[in-house]
Design a protein around this motif. Structure first.
Motif, PDB file in Angstrom:
ATOM      1  N   LEU A 190     -78.022 -17.971 104.278  1.00 31.82           N
ATOM      2  CA  LEU A 190     -77.442 -17.231 103.157  1.00 31.82           C
ATOM      3  C   LEU A 190     -78.579 -16.832 102.220  1.00 31.82           C
ATOM      4  CD1 LEU A 190     -74.639 -16.399 102.074  1.00 31.82           C
ATOM      5  CD2 LEU A 190     -74.677 -18.482 100.681  1.00 31.82           C
ATOM      6  N   GLU A 191     -78.729 -15.536 101.993  1.00 28.10           N
ATOM      7  CA  GLU A 191     -79.868 -15.041 101.217  1.00 28.10           C
ATOM      8  C   GLU A 191     -79.406 -14.069 100.139  1.00 28.10           C
ATOM      9  OE1 GLU A 191     -82.315 -13.327 104.248  1.00 28.10           O
ATOM     10  OE2 GLU A 191     -83.298 -15.239 104.717  1.00 28.10           O
ATOM     11  N   GLY A 192     -80.294 -13.783  99.193  1.00 27.95           N
ATOM     12  CA  GLY A 192     -80.026 -12.777  98.176  1.00 27.95           C
ATOM     13  C   GLY A 192     -79.175 -13.293  97.032  1.00 27.95           C
ATOM     14  N   GLU A 193     -78.619 -12.366  96.283  1.00 26.24           N
ATOM     15  CA  GLU A 193     -77.877 -12.691  95.073  1.00 26.24           C
ATOM     16  C   GLU A 193     -76.612 -13.489  95.332  1.00 26.24           C
ATOM     17  OE1 GLU A 193     -77.100  -9.083  93.023  1.00 26.24           O
ATOM     18  OE2 GLU A 193     -79.220  -8.636  92.627  1.00 26.24           O
ATOM     19  N   VAL A 194     -76.065 -13.370  96.535  1.00 25.58           N
ATOM     20  CA  VAL A 194     -74.815 -14.073  96.824  1.00 25.58           C
ATOM     21  C   VAL A 194     -74.972 -15.578  96.678  1.00 25.58           C
ATOM     22  CG1 VAL A 194     -75.229 -14.261  99.322  1.00 25.58           C
ATOM     23  CG2 VAL A 194     -72.886 -14.196  98.443  1.00 25.58           C
ATOM     24  N   ARG A 195     -76.185 -16.111  96.872  1.00 25.01           N
ATOM     25  CA  ARG A 195     -76.417 -17.554  96.727  1.00 25.01           C
ATOM     26  C   ARG A 195     -76.149 -18.027  95.303  1.00 25.01           C
ATOM     27  NH1 ARG A 195     -79.336 -20.623 100.438  1.00 25.01           N
ATOM     28  NH2 ARG A 195     -80.066 -21.905  98.686  1.00 25.01           N
ATOM     29  N   ASP A 196     -76.422 -17.165  94.327  1.00 22.09           N
ATOM     30  CA  ASP A 196     -76.301 -17.566  92.923  1.00 22.09           C
ATOM     31  C   ASP A 196     -74.861 -17.868  92.514  1.00 22.09           C
ATOM     32  OD1 ASP A 196     -79.019 -17.161  92.717  1.00 22.09           O
ATOM     33  OD2 ASP A 196     -78.825 -15.108  91.963  1.00 22.09           O
ATOM     34  N   ASP A 197     -73.902 -17.316  93.251  1.00 24.46           N
ATOM     35  CA  ASP A 197     -72.495 -17.502  92.897  1.00 24.46           C
ATOM     36  C   ASP A 197     -71.827 -18.639  93.669  1.00 24.46           C
ATOM     37  OD1 ASP A 197     -72.617 -15.336  91.135  1.00 24.46           O
ATOM     38  OD2 ASP A 197     -72.185 -13.900  92.753  1.00 24.46           O
ATOM     39  N   VAL A 198     -72.606 -19.341  94.471  1.00 27.84           N
ATOM     40  CA  VAL A 198     -72.040 -20.400  95.306  1.00 27.84           C
ATOM     41  C   VAL A 198     -72.105 -21.736  94.583  1.00 27.84           C
ATOM     42  CG1 VAL A 198     -72.224 -21.627  97.506  1.00 27.84           C
ATOM     43  CG2 VAL A 198     -72.682 -19.169  97.409  1.00 27.84           C
ATOM     44  N   ASN A 199     -71.041 -22.491  94.686  1.00 28.35           N
ATOM     45  CA  ASN A 199     -71.001 -23.844  94.147  1.00 28.35           C
ATOM     46  C   ASN A 199     -72.185 -24.646  94.678  1.00 28.35           C
ATOM     47  OD1 ASN A 199     -70.115 -26.812  94.849  1.00 28.35           O
ATOM     48  ND2 ASN A 199     -68.848 -26.214  93.095  1.00 28.35           N
ATOM     49  N   MET A 200     -72.912 -25.324  93.776  1.00 25.27           N
ATOM     50  CA  MET A 200     -74.149 -26.011  94.153  1.00 25.27           C
ATOM     51  C   MET A 200     -73.914 -27.092  95.207  1.00 25.27           C
ATOM     52  SD  MET A 200     -76.699 -24.593  92.826  1.00 25.27           S
ATOM     53  CE  MET A 200     -77.905 -25.852  93.217  1.00 25.27           C
ATOM     54  N   ARG A 201     -72.803 -27.800  95.094  1.00 29.19           N
ATOM     55  CA  ARG A 201     -72.518 -28.848  96.083  1.00 29.19           C
ATOM     56  C   ARG A 201     -72.339 -28.250  97.460  1.00 29.19           C
ATOM     57  NH1 ARG A 201     -68.073 -30.508  98.400  1.00 29.19           N
ATOM     58  NH2 ARG A 201     -66.766 -29.248  97.019  1.00 29.19           N
ATOM     59  N   LYS A 202     -71.574 -27.160  97.529  1.00 30.20           N
ATOM     60  CA  LYS A 202     -71.368 -26.502  98.815  1.00 30.20           C
ATOM     61  C   LYS A 202     -72.660 -25.884  99.334  1.00 30.20           C
ATOM     62  CE  LYS A 202     -66.439 -25.435  98.419  1.00 30.20           C
ATOM     63  NZ  LYS A 202     -65.415 -24.364  98.487  1.00 30.20           N
ATOM     64  N   LEU A 203     -73.483 -25.383  98.422  1.00 29.99           N
ATOM     65  CA  LEU A 203     -74.740 -24.766  98.835  1.00 29.99           C
ATOM     66  C   LEU A 203     -75.689 -25.805  99.424  1.00 29.99           C
ATOM     67  CD1 LEU A 203     -76.238 -22.072  98.918  1.00 29.99           C
ATOM     68  CD2 LEU A 203     -77.193 -22.619  96.668  1.00 29.99           C
ATOM     69  N   ARG A 204     -75.747 -26.980  98.804  1.00 30.88           N
ATOM     70  CA  ARG A 204     -76.590 -28.050  99.352  1.00 30.88           C
ATOM     71  C   ARG A 204     -76.092 -28.465 100.730  1.00 30.88           C
ATOM     72  NH1 ARG A 204     -76.648 -29.921  93.914  1.00 30.88           N
ATOM     73  NH2 ARG A 204     -74.889 -31.318  94.351  1.00 30.88           N
ATOM     74  N   SER A 205     -74.785 -28.579 100.882  1.00 30.69           N
ATOM     75  CA  SER A 205     -74.201 -28.933 102.175  1.00 30.69           C
ATOM     76  C   SER A 205     -74.542 -27.885 103.236  1.00 30.69           C
ATOM     77  CB  SER A 205     -72.685 -29.073 102.035  1.00 30.69           C
ATOM     78  OG  SER A 205     -72.068 -29.264 103.296  1.00 30.69           O
ATOM     79  N   LEU A 206     -74.442 -26.612 102.839  1.00 29.34           N
ATOM     80  CA  LEU A 206     -74.758 -25.522 103.769  1.00 29.34           C
ATOM     81  C   LEU A 206     -76.216 -25.560 104.188  1.00 29.34           C
ATOM     82  CD1 LEU A 206     -74.028 -22.816 105.195  1.00 29.34           C
ATOM     83  CD2 LEU A 206     -74.693 -21.683 103.051  1.00 29.34           C
ATOM     84  N   ASP A 207     -77.115 -25.685 103.221  1.00 29.55           N
ATOM     85  CA  ASP A 207     -78.545 -25.661 103.527  1.00 29.55           C
ATOM     86  C   ASP A 207     -78.951 -26.834 104.412  1.00 29.55           C
ATOM     87  OD1 ASP A 207     -78.880 -23.338 102.104  1.00 29.55           O
ATOM     88  OD2 ASP A 207     -79.614 -24.332 100.288  1.00 29.55           O
TER      89      ASP A 207
END
Length: 277
Positions: free
Chosen positions: A104-121
């Motif tokens: 997941l790249e670009g501006e769309v990352r900024d709108d993602v819940n941090m917990r879910k983003l950490r799980s995704l990464d």
């Protein structure tokens, strides 16, 4: 009763219909609750096909695995088929079908819940290893289940059926096929053996026969790489195989693939010396 009916309907579906929805590698976006944000795939697909009528030497097995591991990257789809001959218990199988996620790249990352983003990464960082484990297990099994006592080898018919699967897929614009096989057809249609040894092929005659039997495939513009061409079982006289014999084998498959909407990009006799591209 309902379960039994559902099972019967599932078994009645063609291989291609089942393959279209199958993914043996769970998406990290699904796991992280971000399915709606999943980027499009790379559009690339690697199709590995193992001929189980000829056991491959260990060095060729390692070489093939190295080719696959270097080629596959984020966003790619990967399939693994095995085949031998249409005998009881022996048929074309889809042993693995998976798709790696794009990051997941670009501006769309900024709108993602941090917990879910950490799980995704975290999931994305380990997905290649999950692929290596899952695909690798089926790859090793496919190679080690090969037997030299199977009396027939239906290479062309198997390629025809793989092509039927390809025609039903969506979202793939670049295909690479790694075919691990001796490339010695030995079926009800024709045989590349004579007097218990590899015969000198009449390439034009064999191509005409393939056309008349409807054996050409539609491989959707694939680049095809072969590993193991010319290998033979212990029962075949193979102390010497002339360059002329192997050139004819190469010529046949090059022209067969051209007529099957594909290009022969590498022909290992037996070892493939070029990387998949």
């Amino acid at each position: 009763m309902k379960i039994a009916k559902a099972l019967i309907l599932a078994l009645a579906l063609p291989c291609a219909a089942l393959a279209a929805e199958r993914n043996d590698l769970q998406s990290c976006y699904t796991r992280s609750g971000l399915t709606d944000l999943k980027p499009a795939s790379s559009g690339r697909e690697l199709v590995v096909i193992i001929d189980q009528t000829i056991p491959m030497p260990e060095d060729l097995q390692r070489n093939s695995w190295g080719q696959i591991d270097r080629f596959v990257s984020a966003g790619d789809r990967v399939k693994l088929y095995t085949f031998s001959a249409f005998l009881p218990g022996e048929y074309l199988r889809l042993a693995y079908a998976g798709e790696l996620d794009m990051p997941l790249e670009g501006e769309v990352r900024d709108d993602v819940n941090m917990r879910k983003l950490r799980s995704l990464d975290l999931c994305l960082s380990t997905q290649k290893k999950a692929f290596q484990s899952g695909f690798g297990q089926q790859f090793v099994k496919g190679l080690r289940d090969a037997r030299q006592d199977i009396p027939k080898s239906e290479i062309m018919n198997s390629l025809h059926k793989v092509g039927e699967d390809m025609q039903r897929e969506q979202g793939v614009h670049e295909r690479v096929v790694l075919l691990i096989s001796d490339m010695l057809e030995h079926s009800e249609y024709t045989s590349f053996y004579a007097a218990n040894q590899i015969k000198q092929l009449n390439v034009s005659k064999e191509l005409q026969l393939a056309q008349s039997k409807g054996l050409f495939a539609d491989l959707q513009g694939s680049r095809v790489y072969v590993s193991g061409a010319g290998l033979v079982t212990d029962s075949v006289k193979h102390a010497y195989r002339s360059g002329k014999t192997m050139d004819a084998l190469n010529s046949f498959w090059s022209q067969y693939l051209s007529a099957s909407n594909a290009t022969l990009a590498g022909f290992g006799t037996p070892s493939l010396s070029t990387d998949l591209r």
